[in-house]
Design an enzyme around this catalytic site. Structure first.
Site, PDB file in Angstrom:
ATOM      1  N   CYS A  53      -4.843 -15.760 -26.817  1.00  0.00           N
ATOM      2  CA  CYS A  53      -3.620 -16.223 -27.457  1.00  0.00           C
ATOM      3  C   CYS A  53      -3.864 -16.331 -28.960  1.00  0.00           C
ATOM      4  CB  CYS A  53      -3.261 -17.576 -26.855  1.00  0.00           C
ATOM      5  SG  CYS A  53      -1.871 -18.415 -27.610  1.00  0.00           S
ATOM      6  N   ASN A  99       2.367  -4.160  11.778  1.00  0.00           N
ATOM      7  CA  ASN A  99       1.118  -3.883  11.082  1.00  0.00           C
ATOM      8  C   ASN A  99       0.519  -2.606  11.658  1.00  0.00           C
ATOM      9  OD1 ASN A  99      -0.687  -5.013   9.034  1.00  0.00           O
ATOM     10  ND2 ASN A  99      -2.206  -5.086  10.677  1.00  0.00           N
ATOM     11  N   THR A 144       0.840  -1.212   0.000  1.00  0.00           N
ATOM     12  CA  THR A 144       0.000   0.000   0.000  1.00  0.00           C
ATOM     13  C   THR A 144       0.872   1.259   0.000  1.00  0.00           C
ATOM     14  OG1 THR A 144      -0.247  -0.312   2.391  1.00  0.00           O
ATOM     15  CG2 THR A 144      -2.120  -0.905   1.031  1.00  0.00           C
ATOM     16  N   CYS A 164      -3.540 -18.852 -30.653  1.00  0.00           N
ATOM     17  CA  CYS A 164      -4.187 -20.140 -30.903  1.00  0.00           C
ATOM     18  C   CYS A 164      -5.692 -20.074 -30.630  1.00  0.00           C
ATOM     19  CB  CYS A 164      -3.548 -21.245 -30.050  1.00  0.00           C
ATOM     20  SG  CYS A 164      -4.160 -21.308 -28.356  1.00  0.00           S
ATOM     21  N   ARG A 221      -9.369  -5.644  -1.739  1.00  0.00           N
ATOM     22  CA  ARG A 221     -10.545  -6.007  -0.935  1.00  0.00           C
ATOM     23  C   ARG A 221     -11.306  -4.779  -0.441  1.00  0.00           C
ATOM     24  NH1 ARG A 221      -6.379  -8.468   0.963  1.00  0.00           N
ATOM     25  NH2 ARG A 221      -5.998 -10.651   0.443  1.00  0.00           N
ATOM     26  N   SER A 228      -3.125  -8.775   8.353  1.00  0.00           N
ATOM     27  CA  SER A 228      -3.882  -8.948   9.594  1.00  0.00           C
ATOM     28  C   SER A 228      -3.835 -10.403  10.041  1.00  0.00           C
ATOM     29  CB  SER A 228      -5.329  -8.535   9.366  1.00  0.00           C
ATOM     30  OG  SER A 228      -5.879  -9.307   8.322  1.00  0.00           O
ATOM     31  N   HIS A 248       0.231 -16.578  -3.640  1.00  0.00           N
ATOM     32  CA  HIS A 248      -0.951 -16.349  -4.469  1.00  0.00           C
ATOM     33  C   HIS A 248      -0.610 -16.068  -5.931  1.00  0.00           C
ATOM     34  CE1 HIS A 248      -3.287 -15.161  -0.554  1.00  0.00           C
ATOM     35  NE2 HIS A 248      -3.052 -16.443  -0.652  1.00  0.00           N
TER      36      HIS A 248
HETATM   37 ZN   LIG Z   1      -2.449 -20.577 -26.974  1.00  0.00          ZN
END
Ligand SMILES: [Zn+2]
Length: 243
Positions: free
Chosen positions: A153, A216, A31, A155, A39, A194, A124
């Protein structure tokens, strides 16, 4: 302010004494680089989106409403020129000095690598990696930034970000590596999270040492388990630490 100075001094002493520091970070780390927490939902959000962020960023939503997914994704998740802040930079310096073994992050913006960190375990995933769902060809973030609607893509396959969506499992290898680094750490610094978001709390339990530091801005439910708690902006804290 005296109390804060004391805490920074304690943090510095532990950094000086430690050889296998692991940093575990969340949205609060970015941040201060101008990357908003996706969120956060305000009045403006409700004018633009009918569904909460957690719904839009789900596997089901991506599959069924891909165009709407990408409208939100381009608006909220792409880092768009964000630069590393003092926390990112100091962590990279600690790694180069041989004192930090890994950065474990819930962020997907690639700012730790941009600051020079090498061993970054992205729980993540990353917006910087994207793959064709049909032929698995790799695309950089510009393929998403510079396209409109649903990015495709050559393809004909739909390009999907290498980001762990809600309903999707974490990468086993990345999670295992994070556990191993935390287990062997002599100091664990947790920042900008958090700790209520899965799997953060679970991973922290693997730490065996006595230098658990929580940085934090807001207090967290885990503050009382920490050996040191600093409720300050994380960039401002790291700015005062010397490698
Ligand atoms: Zn592709």
């Amino acid at each position: 302010m005296y109390e804060l100075e004391e805490k920074i001094r304690q943090l510095q002493q532990w950094v000086d004494e430690s050889e296998r520091i692991v940093f575990f970070g969340g949205a609060g780390v970015s941040t201060e680089s101008g990357v908003p927490d996706f969120r956060s939902v305000d009045g403006l959000y409700h004018q633009k989106y009918d569904d909460p962020p957690e719904t839009i960023l789900s596997h089901t939503y991506f599959s069924r409403k891909t165009e709407a997914f990408y409208r939100f994704y381009r608006d909220k998740l792409l880092p768009r020129g964000a630069q590393p802040n003092d926390a990112h930079k100091k962590l990279a310096e600690l790694e180069q000095a041989g004192k930090l073994t890994a950065v474990v992050t819930q962020n997907i913006d690639g700012l730790h690598q941009k600051a020079g960190s090498r061993n970054v375990l992205e729980l993540h995933g990353s917006v910087l990696r994207n793959y064709c769902q049909r032929c698995h060809r790799f695309f950089g973030v510009e393929a998403i930034e510079q396209s409109q609607g649903v990015p495709k893509c050559e393809c004909g396959g739909i390009i999907k970000p290498d980001v762990v969506l809600y309903e999707e499992a974490l990468d086993d290898t990345v999670t295992y590596q994070a556990v191993e680094h935390i287990r062997k750490a002599d100091m664990l610094i947790i920042g900008g999270t958090s700790l209520v978001v899965y799997p953060a709390a679970g991973l922290v339990n693997y730490y065996n040492g006595h230098r658990l530091v929580l940085i934090n801005l807001q207090p967290t439910p885990y503050d009382r388990y920490a050996d040191l708690t600093i409720n300050e902006k994380i960039g401002q804290v790291f700015r005062q630490i010397h490698v």
